[in-house]
Design a protein around this motif. Structure first.
Motif, PDB file in Angstrom:
ATOM      1  N   HIS A  11      -7.695  -3.476   3.594  1.00 22.64           N
ATOM      2  CA  HIS A  11      -8.615  -2.423   4.469  1.00 22.64           C
ATOM      3  C   HIS A  11     -10.167  -2.532   4.075  1.00 22.64           C
ATOM      4  O   HIS A  11     -10.485  -2.344   2.906  1.00 22.64           O
ATOM      5  CB  HIS A  11      -8.132  -1.114   4.548  1.00 22.64           C
ATOM      6  N   PRO A  26       4.937  -6.423  -0.760  1.00 17.69           N
ATOM      7  CA  PRO A  26       4.235  -5.773   0.134  1.00 17.69           C
ATOM      8  C   PRO A  26       2.690  -5.614  -0.204  1.00 17.69           C
ATOM      9  O   PRO A  26       2.449  -4.877  -1.354  1.00 17.69           O
ATOM     10  CB  PRO A  26       4.905  -4.409   0.812  1.00 17.69           C
ATOM     11  N   HIS A  27       1.715  -6.126   0.592  1.00 14.40           N
ATOM     12  CA  HIS A  27       0.434  -5.823   0.401  1.00 14.40           C
ATOM     13  C   HIS A  27      -0.470  -5.594   1.680  1.00 14.40           C
ATOM     14  O   HIS A  27       0.028  -6.122   2.753  1.00 14.40           O
ATOM     15  CB  HIS A  27      -0.305  -6.595  -0.485  1.00 14.40           C
ATOM     16  N   ALA A  28      -1.552  -4.871   1.567  1.00 15.96           N
ATOM     17  CA  ALA A  28      -2.282  -4.982   2.840  1.00 15.96           C
ATOM     18  C   ALA A  28      -3.891  -4.771   2.283  1.00 15.96           C
ATOM     19  O   ALA A  28      -4.110  -4.703   1.151  1.00 15.96           O
ATOM     20  CB  ALA A  28      -2.150  -3.567   3.562  1.00 15.96           C
ATOM     21  N   SER A  76      -3.930  -2.859  -0.933  1.00 19.47           N
ATOM     22  CA  SER A  76      -2.541  -1.816  -1.361  1.00 19.47           C
ATOM     23  C   SER A  76      -1.541  -3.014  -1.779  1.00 19.47           C
ATOM     24  O   SER A  76      -1.538  -4.081  -1.016  1.00 19.47           O
ATOM     25  CB  SER A  76      -2.286  -1.167  -0.237  1.00 19.47           C
ATOM     26  N   LEU A  77      -0.969  -2.778  -2.972  1.00 13.73           N
ATOM     27  CA  LEU A  77      -0.170  -3.489  -3.470  1.00 13.73           C
ATOM     28  C   LEU A  77       1.188  -2.956  -3.836  1.00 13.73           C
ATOM     29  O   LEU A  77       1.121  -1.969  -4.974  1.00 13.73           O
ATOM     30  CB  LEU A  77      -0.520  -4.417  -4.639  1.00 13.73           C
ATOM     31  N   GLY A 134       2.599  -0.251  -2.789  1.00  9.99           N
ATOM     32  CA  GLY A 134       2.310   1.141  -2.459  1.00  9.99           C
ATOM     33  C   GLY A 134       1.180   1.753  -3.490  1.00  9.99           C
ATOM     34  O   GLY A 134       0.601   2.737  -3.343  1.00  9.99           O
ATOM     35  N   ASN A 161      -2.824   1.628  -4.372  1.00 10.15           N
ATOM     36  CA  ASN A 161      -4.381   1.224  -3.957  1.00 10.15           C
ATOM     37  C   ASN A 161      -5.225   0.668  -5.153  1.00 10.15           C
ATOM     38  O   ASN A 161      -5.176   1.269  -6.213  1.00 10.15           O
ATOM     39  CB  ASN A 161      -4.619   2.138  -3.263  1.00 10.15           C
ATOM     40  N   SER A 201      -2.779  -5.458   7.868  1.00  3.03           N
ATOM     41  CA  SER A 201      -1.795  -4.370   7.921  1.00  3.03           C
ATOM     42  C   SER A 201      -0.564  -5.166   6.980  1.00  3.03           C
ATOM     43  O   SER A 201      -0.639  -6.080   6.490  1.00  3.03           O
ATOM     44  CB  SER A 201      -0.988  -4.056   9.231  1.00  3.03           C
ATOM     45  N   GLU A 202      -0.025  -4.045   6.318  1.00  2.00           N
ATOM     46  CA  GLU A 202       0.966  -4.356   5.348  1.00  2.00           C
ATOM     47  C   GLU A 202       1.885  -5.343   5.557  1.00  2.00           C
ATOM     48  O   GLU A 202       2.396  -5.588   6.790  1.00  2.00           O
ATOM     49  CB  GLU A 202       1.835  -3.241   4.695  1.00  2.00           C
ATOM     50  N   HIS A 203       2.012  -6.422   4.959  1.00  5.12           N
ATOM     51  CA  HIS A 203       2.907  -7.667   5.030  1.00  5.12           C
ATOM     52  C   HIS A 203       3.358  -8.247   3.635  1.00  5.12           C
ATOM     53  O   HIS A 203       2.857  -7.927   2.654  1.00  5.12           O
ATOM     54  CB  HIS A 203       2.334  -8.667   5.778  1.00  5.12           C
ATOM     55  N   THR A 204       4.260  -9.159   3.791  1.00  9.93           N
ATOM     56  CA  THR A 204       4.539  -9.951   2.452  1.00  9.93           C
ATOM     57  C   THR A 204       4.222 -11.466   3.194  1.00  9.93           C
ATOM     58  O   THR A 204       4.195 -11.925   4.069  1.00  9.93           O
ATOM     59  CB  THR A 204       5.988  -9.922   2.220  1.00  9.93           C
TER      60      THR A 204
END
Length: 110
Positions: A96, A92-94, A71-72, A74, A76, A51-54
């Motif tokens: 999937h 923030p990045h995620a 996702s970086l 916001g 993709n 999930s999104e985190h830093t």
């Protein structure tokens, strides 16, 4: 750094072979940990992700097998085997994985 990682020094390795997929989860194996940075291999089962985190440090994500969506800030990005993307510190990045996916993450501490 564990004894297992020491066994890899001075040998040719195939990073994607160091972790196996496990249904419904993300599996990781740290290859090296130093004050300057870490190298970790991840295997994502289809449908899993982070999930999104830093993170407090820059990191380089290199796709070893399969593909995923990163996702970086916001935006993709679709990444495929052989691609790399730099994840800047404190952004923030995620990740999937719609299909099974393996990556190597190099985090630069210094």
């Amino acid at each position: 750094m564990g004894e297992d990682s020491l066994d890899l020094k001075g040998k040719i390795i195939r990073p994607a072979d160091l972790v196996n997929y496990q249904d419904g989860s993300v599996v990781s194996r740290m290859l090296t940990y130093t004050p300057q940075g870490t190298i970790t291999i991840f295997a994502f089962a289809a449908g899993s992700g982070l999930s999104e985190h830093t993170a407090p440090f820059d990191a380089v994500l290199q796709v070893l097998e399969g593909n995923a969506e990163v996702s970086l800030a916001g935006k993709n990005f679709d990444v495929v085997s052989g691609d790399m993307i730099i994840l800047p510190a404190n952004i923030p990045h995620a990740v999937h994985a719609s299909i099974s996916f393996k990556m190597m993450l190099t985090m630069i501490h210094a």
